[in-house]
Design an enzyme around this catalytic site. Structure first.
Site, PDB file in Angstrom:
ATOM      1  N   GLY A  52       0.761  -1.237   0.000  1.00 44.91           N
ATOM      2  CA  GLY A  52       0.000   0.000   0.000  1.00 44.91           C
ATOM      3  C   GLY A  52       0.791   1.286   0.000  1.00 44.91           C
ATOM      4  N   GLU A  99       3.998  -6.609   1.634  1.00 41.50           N
ATOM      5  CA  GLU A  99       3.583  -7.000   0.281  1.00 41.50           C
ATOM      6  C   GLU A  99       3.499  -5.810  -0.666  1.00 41.50           C
ATOM      7  OE1 GLU A  99       0.445 -10.493   1.461  1.00 41.50           O
ATOM      8  OE2 GLU A  99      -0.345  -8.455   1.345  1.00 41.50           O
ATOM      9  N   PRO A 100       4.611  -5.155  -0.948  1.00 37.28           N
ATOM     10  CA  PRO A 100       4.548  -3.987  -1.816  1.00 37.28           C
ATOM     11  C   PRO A 100       4.277  -4.352  -3.275  1.00 37.28           C
ATOM     12  CG  PRO A 100       6.819  -4.534  -1.325  1.00 37.28           C
ATOM     13  CD  PRO A 100       5.977  -5.463  -0.507  1.00 37.28           C
ATOM     14  N   GLY A 101       3.454  -3.563  -3.922  1.00 33.88           N
ATOM     15  CA  GLY A 101       3.243  -3.700  -5.366  1.00 33.88           C
ATOM     16  C   GLY A 101       3.665  -2.400  -6.022  1.00 33.88           C
ATOM     17  N   ARG A 102       2.757  -1.425  -5.952  1.00 26.90           N
ATOM     18  CA  ARG A 102       2.963  -0.124  -6.580  1.00 26.90           C
ATOM     19  C   ARG A 102       4.333   0.489  -6.268  1.00 26.90           C
ATOM     20  NH1 ARG A 102      -1.144   3.156  -8.185  1.00 26.90           N
ATOM     21  NH2 ARG A 102      -2.602   1.855  -7.022  1.00 26.90           N
ATOM     22  N   CYS A 146     -12.788   5.373 -27.764  1.00 24.98           N
ATOM     23  CA  CYS A 146     -14.057   6.067 -28.005  1.00 24.98           C
ATOM     24  C   CYS A 146     -14.800   6.375 -26.711  1.00 24.98           C
ATOM     25  CB  CYS A 146     -14.929   5.228 -28.932  1.00 24.98           C
ATOM     26  SG  CYS A 146     -14.126   4.917 -30.502  1.00 24.98           S
ATOM     27  N   GLU A 147     -14.171   7.131 -25.840  1.00 18.26           N
ATOM     28  CA  GLU A 147     -14.805   7.569 -24.602  1.00 18.26           C
ATOM     29  C   GLU A 147     -14.224   8.936 -24.252  1.00 18.26           C
ATOM     30  OE1 GLU A 147     -15.724   5.291 -21.487  1.00 18.26           O
ATOM     31  OE2 GLU A 147     -15.921   3.452 -22.651  1.00 18.26           O
ATOM     32  N   TYR A 187       0.154  -1.354 -12.218  1.00 21.69           N
ATOM     33  CA  TYR A 187      -1.262  -1.528 -12.582  1.00 21.69           C
ATOM     34  C   TYR A 187      -1.623  -1.054 -13.986  1.00 21.69           C
ATOM     35  CZ  TYR A 187      -1.563  -2.619  -7.654  1.00 21.69           C
ATOM     36  OH  TYR A 187      -1.348  -3.185  -6.428  1.00 21.69           O
TER      37      TYR A 187
END
Ligand SMILES: *Cc1c(COP(=O)(O)O)cnc(C)c1O
Length: 428
Positions: free
Chosen positions: A250, A288-291, A356-357, A385
């Site tokens: 986190g 548990e690092p991700g980012r 197309c948004e 991510y």
């Protein structure tokens, strides 16, 4: 033009991987490779990862925790950048891997991870995925709910030894982050309340085929206040004495020039100080690092396809929400630079994608120096991510991943082919 969109000249390079530099002709160099050469060789859009910086980050993470708490493990949250080459860097540098679901288990094994060094998560684990986890002999399964216990018990009956597991506890911490990134507030879909956790602990304790190693908790993602992260320790410490406490991931990262993110030492200090106060001496701690492991090691390269000047100047690129859903999902702000005219200032523009948004906007209001068709745009801090949620919306071919290190660029995930887009159609 507001000052908030005027990048600080000295800081321009600060969002790119640590040894990024600018060649005399104004071209950005990462991992010793000119980005115009990388774009020429591999096309755009492409995610470019400084694999040397990634490896250093993995080692720094482990050292930050082990130097403070000898029984610390760092389990990389695979979901933040689920490609084999990235998991290999983690494994080679002594990290464990967090995996959620069957696909991530297979990816970790392909990357050479020791099954015993896998932590298996999942909000809604299927029987098949639990069987896969147990058949491969994974180290820890994190129990999210009571049905997980039923499923684990029936699968573990066939195993030679009891399956080690952790119980995921809702810490009751309302984190200051985007609602979709908060996971530790009361009422979260993840984990059990402390009350329910006591019941789960008692059930697992009674089970002859399960072994309770300890507790898990995870406050949320992109948290920039280490005290909020450290607040997860007290609620699990209160549930009793165990061998293992997994404090989740986190830690937030700096995405924009004006932002500040805590460094590794501040983060490790905050967590370990609380652990010294509240957890049994000699227990095992997992983070548990991700980012915060991968985000800053990468940038995404785009080619400017069209520039439309008017009330708002729209600079459209050849990617967008097909390779970066962070903007639409969490409102994350990114910065950008023209990779061959690297420098501050310019005219205020809005960078939009090809999809197309109207929501397919990469950066709302940023200054770019004279953006023109054919320019190469580099968006930093896209390691987390973005690849994960890359998709084929509007027939987009999913992005490749290129590792750059010591002046060598190599493809580690290829771009989808046109044929890939139709490959799963079974109706002739
Ligand atoms: C997503 C997740 C992480 C990683 O979070 P980051 O914000 O990317 O560090 C860690 N643990 C669990 C259980 C997760 O779901």
């Amino acid at each position: 033009m507001t000052t908030s969109i005027e990048p600080v000249a000295d800081d321009l390079l600060g969002l790119f991987p640590p040894d990024a530099r600018v060649e005399d002709d104004g071209t950005l160099i990462i991992g010793g490779c000119r980005l115009d050469d990388v774009a020429e060789e591999f096309g755009t859009p492409a995610i470019v990862v400084d694999s040397g910086a990634l490896a250093r980050r993995a080692r720094d993470y482990l050292a930050a925790f082990r130097s403070r708490w000898p029984r610390a493990d760092v389990a990389f949250a695979s979901k933040s950048f689920p490609c084999t080459a990235v998991q290999r860097v983690m494994v080679a540098n002594g990290l464990h891997l967090d995996v959620a679901g069957g696909g991530e288990i297979l990816g970790a094994l392909k990357a050479g991870a020791d099954p015993a060094a896998l932590v298996v998560h999942g909000k809604a684990k299927s029987d098949e995925e639990i069987a896969m986890a147990l058949d491969h002999g994974v180290g820890l399964v994190v129990v999210d709910n009571f049905d997980d216990i039923d499923r684990l018990e029936s699968a573990a009956r066939r195993a030679a030894a009891p399956q080690p597991c952790l119980v995921r506890v809702i810490p009751g911490v309302a984190a200051s982050t985007h609602a979709s990134q908060a996971t530790g507030h009361t009422g979260s879909k993840f984990g059990l309340s402390p009350e329910q956790a006591r019941e789960a602990i008692a059930r697992i304790d009674r089970s002859p085929v399960l072994r309770l190693d300890g507790l898990h908790t995870h406050v949320g993602s992109q948290l920039l206040d280490v005290d909020e992260l450290a607040a997860a320790v007290a609620p699990i410490a209160a549930l009793g004495t165990f061998d293992t406490y997994d404090l989740g991931g986190g830690l937030g990262v700096r995405y924009t020039y004006g932002e500040h993110a805590p460094d590794l030492d501040a983060y490790a200090d905050a967590l370990v100080d609380r652990a010294r106060e509240l957890l049994p001496a000699g227990c095992r701690i997992i983070v548990e690092p991700g980012r915060s492991m991968v985000a800053a090691a990468a940038c995404t390269l785009y080619r400017v396809t069209t520039v439309k000047r008017g009330t708002v100047t729209h600079v459209a690129v050849d990617g967008g929400m097909g390779d970066n859903l962070e903007v639409s999902l969490t409102g994350q702000r990114f910065e950008a630079a023209i990779a061959t005219r690297f420098g501050p200032g310019g005219e205020p523009v809005t960078v939009v994608g090809r999809h197309c948004e109207s929501g397919d906007q990469l950066i709302d209001r940023i200054c770019l120096p004279g953006p023109a068709v054919g320019d190469l745009l580099a968006v930093p801090v896209t390691g987390a991510y973005c690849y994960t949620m890359s998709n084929q919306y509007n027939g987009a071919r999913r992005v490749p991943v290129v590792f750059v290190e010591d002046g060598v660029a190599r493809l580690v995930v290829r771009r989808d082919t046109w044929a890939d887009l139709l490959a799963r159609d079974v109706d002739p």
